[in-house]
Design an enzyme around this catalytic site. Structure first.
Site, PDB file in Angstrom:
ATOM      1  N   HIS A 233       1.833  -9.719  16.316  1.00  0.00           N
ATOM      2  CA  HIS A 233       2.860  -9.365  15.317  1.00  0.00           C
ATOM      3  C   HIS A 233       4.178  -9.061  16.023  1.00  0.00           C
ATOM      4  O   HIS A 233       4.181  -8.383  17.051  1.00  0.00           O
ATOM      5  CB  HIS A 233       2.369  -8.128  14.545  1.00  0.00           C
ATOM      6  N   CYS A 271       5.995 -12.694  10.787  1.00  0.00           N
ATOM      7  CA  CYS A 271       6.419 -11.643   9.858  1.00  0.00           C
ATOM      8  C   CYS A 271       7.894 -11.872   9.552  1.00  0.00           C
ATOM      9  O   CYS A 271       8.768 -11.585  10.381  1.00  0.00           O
ATOM     10  CB  CYS A 271       6.188 -10.252  10.453  1.00  0.00           C
ATOM     11  N   HIS A 298       3.192 -12.539   7.137  1.00  0.00           N
ATOM     12  CA  HIS A 298       3.636 -11.425   6.287  1.00  0.00           C
ATOM     13  C   HIS A 298       4.923 -11.885   5.618  1.00  0.00           C
ATOM     14  O   HIS A 298       5.895 -12.177   6.320  1.00  0.00           O
ATOM     15  CB  HIS A 298       3.999 -10.199   7.132  1.00  0.00           C
ATOM     16  N   ASP A 346       4.190  -8.579   2.059  1.00  0.00           N
ATOM     17  CA  ASP A 346       4.316  -7.406   2.913  1.00  0.00           C
ATOM     18  C   ASP A 346       5.181  -6.373   2.191  1.00  0.00           C
ATOM     19  O   ASP A 346       6.232  -6.707   1.651  1.00  0.00           O
ATOM     20  CB  ASP A 346       4.957  -7.818   4.238  1.00  0.00           C
ATOM     21  N   HIS A 347       4.699  -5.175   2.157  1.00  0.00           N
ATOM     22  CA  HIS A 347       5.412  -4.047   1.529  1.00  0.00           C
ATOM     23  C   HIS A 347       5.794  -4.378   0.088  1.00  0.00           C
ATOM     24  O   HIS A 347       5.490  -5.456  -0.413  1.00  0.00           O
ATOM     25  CB  HIS A 347       6.666  -3.656   2.318  1.00  0.00           C
ATOM     26  N   TYR A 363       3.479   0.506   0.659  1.00  0.00           N
ATOM     27  CA  TYR A 363       2.281  -0.155   0.134  1.00  0.00           C
ATOM     28  C   TYR A 363       1.875   0.289  -1.276  1.00  0.00           C
ATOM     29  O   TYR A 363       0.696   0.512  -1.541  1.00  0.00           O
ATOM     30  CB  TYR A 363       1.121   0.036   1.112  1.00  0.00           C
TER      31      TYR A 363
HETATM   32  C1  DNO Z   1       3.804  -2.602   8.604  1.00  0.00           C
HETATM   33  C2  DNO Z   1       3.065  -3.535   9.388  1.00  0.00           C
HETATM   34  C3  DNO Z   1       2.662  -3.029  10.752  1.00  0.00           C
HETATM   35  C4  DNO Z   1       1.849  -4.112  11.405  1.00  0.00           C
HETATM   36  C5  DNO Z   1       1.323  -3.827  12.748  1.00  0.00           C
HETATM   37  C6  DNO Z   1       0.587  -5.034  13.274  1.00  0.00           C
HETATM   38  O1  DNO Z   1       3.785  -2.642   7.444  1.00  0.00           O
HETATM   39  O2  DNO Z   1       3.687  -4.763   9.426  1.00  0.00           O
HETATM   40  O3  DNO Z   1       1.846  -1.907  10.603  1.00  0.00           O
HETATM   41  O4  DNO Z   1       0.735  -4.303  10.628  1.00  0.00           O
HETATM   42  O5  DNO Z   1       2.342  -3.525  13.583  1.00  0.00           O
HETATM   43  O6  DNO Z   1      -0.112  -4.679  14.398  1.00  0.00           O
END
Ligand code: DNO
Length: 398
Positions: A233, A271, A298, A346-347, A363
């Site tokens: 990531h 991401c 993500h 993501d989020h 989240y």
């Molecule tokens: C946040 C995430 C991070 C990610 C870690 C991957 O929302 O993108 O917690 O999962 O850094 O190891």
């Protein structure tokens, strides 16, 4: 794309039954309760997998097996910790979970200064404000030598931030930065944070890269043998914080890391939100460069502010990210590699009922559901258009 949803385990306020109703089919999770560095007991992995399957879902991706600080530091005994990491990965693979997301950010995982930044529509978003970060670093943490990293104007703005906020706000800022956001593997007190920062003295970008290479040399062969896809990531945000090196933030960084091993097991998490923070990062170029080494994605958008060091998390199709182009590029990649890519929205904003419930920063249920629904619609629309286009081209060629 395999629509996935991050679930923090049985204590997550968003239950597996809730997730089922979002239409997502895959779960992204970890045994968050196992301390960093310890081998994940296979029986516990199996029990968690069965719990997920009983809800009609599939455990698609592990996010994350934490990488112990001693591995990142290359400290005495790191090999044993890397062996434990590989052993957890093997246990996951035996249970059929073969995509593993991890990061190599020293000390802190993802970092924000404001977890409830109110937007014009009344929803709230996560935000990173440089002046708040600098205020924490200079005046709350009081990191030795920190001033050297700031201009006079930065210091003036950090002071102004401090004066404009209450002691409660200051405490909240400290918690936001070091108490560990969801999924972060560590949390610190101010004192503990200062101590761990000190351990990194003398570790620059090059040394950290070397430690990542050493770690990969150790775990990639094990992953390859077990048929595992490792998905590194990117750093969030993709820049140095508190004088710590960060090495997974740009196209060059990613190419450099990709070159460490040509094994299929060595791959990346794309991401969009993390990489999208940096104005120089061209996400399409990055997708092209990493290509078939992207094993997980993500999807999230960020919006930079007037001071481009500040950003907030915009709704999933907004911000400075061309999500349409990104999803199209990822769909092409799937076709070329003939495999489906697990993705998760993501989020998400805190909105509607999220606002009256305790929700995990980043989240909440409804904000993420909005994101997932928009991304699902976008993906379908792209597919329909692209199919029509290629059918038209075929007709044209006969
Ligand atoms: C946040 C995430 C991070 C990610 C870690 C991957 O929302 O993108 O917690 O999962 O850094 O190891």
């Amino acid at each position: 794309m395999i629509e996935c949803w991050r679930w923090f385990g049985p204590d997550d306020p968003v239950s597996l039954q809730d997730i089922r109703q979002t239409g997502a089919t895959g779960i992204v999770t970890a045994l968050h309760e196992v301390p960093n560095g310890v081998v994940w007991p296979e029986a516990e992995i199996a029990a968690r997998r069965e719990m997920i399957e009983a809800a009609g879902l599939t455990w698609e991706v592990t996010e994350s097996i934490p990488v112990h600080e001693d591995i990142k530091l290359g400290a005495h005994g790191w090999q044993k910790l890397a062996e434990n990491w590989a052993e957890s990965a093997r246990a996951l693979a035996r249970q059929g979970i073969k995509t593993i997301c991890y990061n190599f950010m020293p000390v802190l995982d993802w970092t924000r200064t404001d977890l409830d930044h109110e937007l014009a529509d009344g929803a709230t978003a996560l935000r990173f404000e440089f002046a708040a970060y600098a205020a924490f670093d200079l005046f709350l943490l009081k990191r030795g030598g920190a001033e050297a990293g700031y201009s006079e104007e930065d210091i003036r703005q950090a002071k102004a931030w401090l004066e404009a906020h209450t002691p409660e706000d200051h405490e909240q800022l400290v918690r936001n930065i070091i108490a560990g956001l969801p999924g972060s593997e560590e949390s610190y007190t101010l004192e503990g944070f200062r101590a761990v920062l000190q351990r990194y003295e003398g570790i620059d970008r090059e040394a950290l890269f070397q430690n990542l290479s050493n770690f990969l040399e150790y775990v990639v062969p094990a992953a390859e043998e077990a048929g595992i896809a490792l998905a590194l990531h990117p750093d969030d945000p993709p820049r140095s914080l508190f004088g710590l090196p960060r090495i997974v933030g740009s196209l060059n960084d990613l190419k450099h890391i990709a070159a460490v091993s040509s094994s299929k097991a060595h791959g990346f998490t794309l991401c969009a939100g993390s990489l999208g923070v940096h104005p120089d990062n061209d996400l399409l170029e990055i997708i092209n460069a990493l290509g078939k080494r992207i094993y997980f994605t993500h999807l999230r958008a960020v919006k930079r502010e007037a001071d481009p060091r500040n950003f907030f998390e915009d709704h999933h199709l907004g911000g400075d990210i061309d999500m349409v182009a990104i999803v199209r590029a990822l769909r092409n990649l799937e076709r070329q590699s003939d495999r489906e890519l697990p993705m998760r929205p993501d989020h998400g904003h805190r909105m509607l009922n999220d606002l009256s419930q305790t929700s995990t920063p980043g989240y909440p249920a409804i904000g993420r559901l909005r994101g997932l629904a928009e991304l699902r619609g976008l993906t379908r629309a792209i597919d329909v258009l692209d199919e029509a286009k290629s059918a038209g081209q075929k007709r044209g060629s006969v």
